[in-house]
Design a protein around this motif. Structure first.
Motif, mmCIF file in Angstrom:
data_model
loop_
_atom_site.group_PDB
_atom_site.id
_atom_site.type_symbol
_atom_site.label_atom_id
_atom_site.label_comp_id
_atom_site.label_asym_id
_atom_site.label_seq_id
_atom_site.Cartn_x
_atom_site.Cartn_y
_atom_site.Cartn_z
ATOM 1 N N VAL A 26 -23.750 41.045 22.709
ATOM 2 C CA VAL A 26 -23.457 40.081 21.648
ATOM 3 C C VAL A 26 -22.311 40.585 20.775
ATOM 4 N N LEU A 27 -22.335 41.876 20.435
ATOM 5 C CA LEU A 27 -21.244 42.440 19.635
ATOM 6 C C LEU A 27 -19.922 42.396 20.393
ATOM 7 N N ALA A 28 -19.952 42.722 21.673
ATOM 8 C CA ALA A 28 -18.724 42.688 22.476
ATOM 9 C C ALA A 28 -18.151 41.278 22.516
ATOM 10 N N GLN A 29 -19.013 40.282 22.673
ATOM 11 C CA GLN A 29 -18.560 38.891 22.685
ATOM 12 C C GLN A 29 -18.001 38.493 21.318
ATOM 13 N N LEU A 30 -18.664 38.920 20.254
ATOM 14 C CA LEU A 30 -18.191 38.618 18.904
ATOM 15 C C LEU A 30 -16.810 39.225 18.657
ATOM 16 N N ILE A 31 -16.602 40.452 19.111
ATOM 17 C CA ILE A 31 -15.313 41.127 18.941
ATOM 18 C C ILE A 31 -14.225 40.384 19.714
ATOM 19 N N ARG A 32 -14.526 39.961 20.926
ATOM 20 C CA ARG A 32 -13.544 39.221 21.720
ATOM 21 C C ARG A 32 -13.184 37.887 21.057
ATOM 22 N N GLU A 33 -14.199 37.184 20.534
ATOM 23 C CA GLU A 33 -13.944 35.918 19.844
ATOM 24 C C GLU A 33 -13.119 36.134 18.580
ATOM 25 N N LEU A 34 -13.439 37.188 17.855
ATOM 26 C CA LEU A 34 -12.709 37.510 16.630
ATOM 27 C C LEU A 34 -11.252 37.803 16.942
ATOM 28 N N ASN A 35 -11.009 38.548 18.005
ATOM 29 C CA ASN A 35 -9.651 38.880 18.421
ATOM 30 C C ASN A 35 -8.876 37.619 18.798
ATOM 31 N N GLY A 36 -9.496 36.742 19.537
ATOM 32 C CA GLY A 36 -8.831 35.508 19.953
ATOM 33 C C GLY A 36 -8.598 34.551 18.802
ATOM 34 N N ARG A 37 -9.501 34.507 17.848
ATOM 35 C CA ARG A 37 -9.422 33.584 16.723
ATOM 36 C C ARG A 37 -8.395 34.019 15.683
ATOM 37 N N GLU A 38 -8.238 35.311 15.475
ATOM 38 C CA GLU A 38 -7.388 35.805 14.390
ATOM 39 C C GLU A 38 -5.901 35.705 14.694
ATOM 40 N N GLY A 39 -5.505 35.775 15.943
ATOM 41 C CA GLY A 39 -4.084 35.659 16.281
ATOM 42 C C GLY A 39 -3.292 36.872 15.832
ATOM 43 N N GLU A 40 -2.122 36.621 15.221
ATOM 44 C CA GLU A 40 -1.200 37.699 14.859
ATOM 45 C C GLU A 40 -1.519 38.372 13.526
ATOM 46 N N SER A 41 -2.153 37.660 12.604
ATOM 47 C CA SER A 41 -2.475 38.253 11.306
ATOM 48 C C SER A 41 -3.992 38.302 11.129
ATOM 49 N N ILE A 42 -4.428 39.207 10.260
ATOM 50 C CA ILE A 42 -5.861 39.418 10.060
ATOM 51 C C ILE A 42 -6.214 39.148 8.601
ATOM 52 N N ARG A 43 -7.266 38.375 8.390
ATOM 53 C CA ARG A 43 -7.755 38.106 7.037
ATOM 54 C C ARG A 43 -8.500 39.334 6.503
ATOM 55 N N PRO A 44 -8.538 39.522 5.181
ATOM 56 C CA PRO A 44 -9.232 40.682 4.603
ATOM 57 C C PRO A 44 -10.708 40.757 4.983
ATOM 58 N N VAL A 45 -11.372 39.614 5.090
ATOM 59 C CA VAL A 45 -12.790 39.635 5.462
ATOM 60 C C VAL A 45 -12.976 40.201 6.873
ATOM 61 N N VAL A 46 -12.002 39.973 7.739
ATOM 62 C CA VAL A 46 -12.084 40.479 9.112
ATOM 63 C C VAL A 46 -11.923 41.997 9.129
ATOM 64 N N VAL A 47 -11.085 42.533 8.253
ATOM 65 C CA VAL A 47 -10.919 43.993 8.168
ATOM 66 C C VAL A 47 -12.253 44.641 7.808
ATOM 67 N N ALA A 48 -12.975 44.041 6.868
ATOM 68 C CA ALA A 48 -14.294 44.561 6.496
ATOM 69 C C ALA A 48 -15.264 44.459 7.671
ATOM 70 N N GLN A 49 -15.182 43.382 8.429
ATOM 71 C CA GLN A 49 -16.071 43.210 9.578
ATOM 72 C C GLN A 49 -15.748 44.199 10.699
ATOM 73 N N ILE A 50 -14.458 44.516 10.892
ATOM 74 C CA ILE A 50 -14.069 45.459 11.955
ATOM 75 C C ILE A 50 -14.700 46.820 11.715
ATOM 76 N N THR A 51 -14.663 47.291 10.482
ATOM 77 C CA THR A 51 -15.292 48.575 10.145
ATOM 78 C C THR A 51 -16.779 48.523 10.456
ATOM 79 N N ASN A 52 -17.404 47.445 10.067
ATOM 80 C CA ASN A 52 -18.834 47.272 10.306
ATOM 81 C C ASN A 52 -19.136 47.226 11.806
ATOM 82 N N LEU A 53 -18.327 46.495 12.555
ATOM 83 C CA LEU A 53 -18.541 46.378 14.001
ATOM 84 C C LEU A 53 -18.389 47.724 14.710
ATOM 85 N N ARG A 54 -17.407 48.517 14.276
ATOM 86 C CA ARG A 54 -17.226 49.842 14.876
ATOM 87 C C ARG A 54 -18.460 50.715 14.679
#
Length: 149
Positions: A26-54
């Motif tokens: 589920v986490l791997a799928q979420l990370i792939r979706e997040l990567n595809g959805r964010e495109g070239e720039s990353i929102r601040p909320v996503v940066v917080a989520q990346i740390t959490n996901l790691r």
């Protein structure tokens, strides 16, 4: 101790490893979706989520390592008991239980971090402006003191 004592853990450990694998997928799928959805720039909320996901990925790996260790030691314990090395079998079973306990404690910590991820999303939702379609009664009920509701 007989062969059946460590044998009782086999279904529990197997189901636990299956649950851990599902969490990982589920986490791997979420990370792939997040990567595809964010495109070239990353929102601040996503940066917080990346740390959490790691953190969560590392914890799930640790949970799986301890779970597989518990399963392997349980198997070795059964083998030792089968060839009548009773003391070795009991010690291996004890270590297996310790590994299983570590796996469960790590799982508990991962669940705690998972709740933090949900909190990040809730804060992101709360920071969004209210839609003009929000009903007047809802807004008024949010601004009244609790004793007036």
């Amino acid at each position: 101790m007989t062969l059946t004592t460590p044998g009782l853990l086999f279904p529990a450990i197997s189901l636990l490893l299956l649950a851990y694998t599902n969490r990982f997928l589920v986490l791997a799928q979420l990370i792939r979706e997040l990567n595809g959805r964010e495109g070239e720039s990353i929102r601040p909320v996503v940066v917080a989520q990346i740390t959490n996901l790691r953190k969560r990925i590392k914890l799930i790996r640790t949970m799986q390592v301890y779970g597989v260790g518990a399963f392997l030691l349980c198997t070795l314990s059964m083998f030792a008991l089968f060839v009548e090395f009773n003391l070795t079998g009991v010690v291996l079973f004890g270590i297996s239980l310790a590994c299983l306990s570590l796996s469960l404690l790590t799982s508990l910590f991962e669940i705690h971090i998972s709740c933090d991820a949900i909190e990040i999303e809730l804060q992101n939702i709360e920071n969004k402006p209210l839609s003009s379609r929000v009903s007047r009664n809802f807004v008024e009920s949010k601004t009244l003191p609790e004793d007036k509701l």
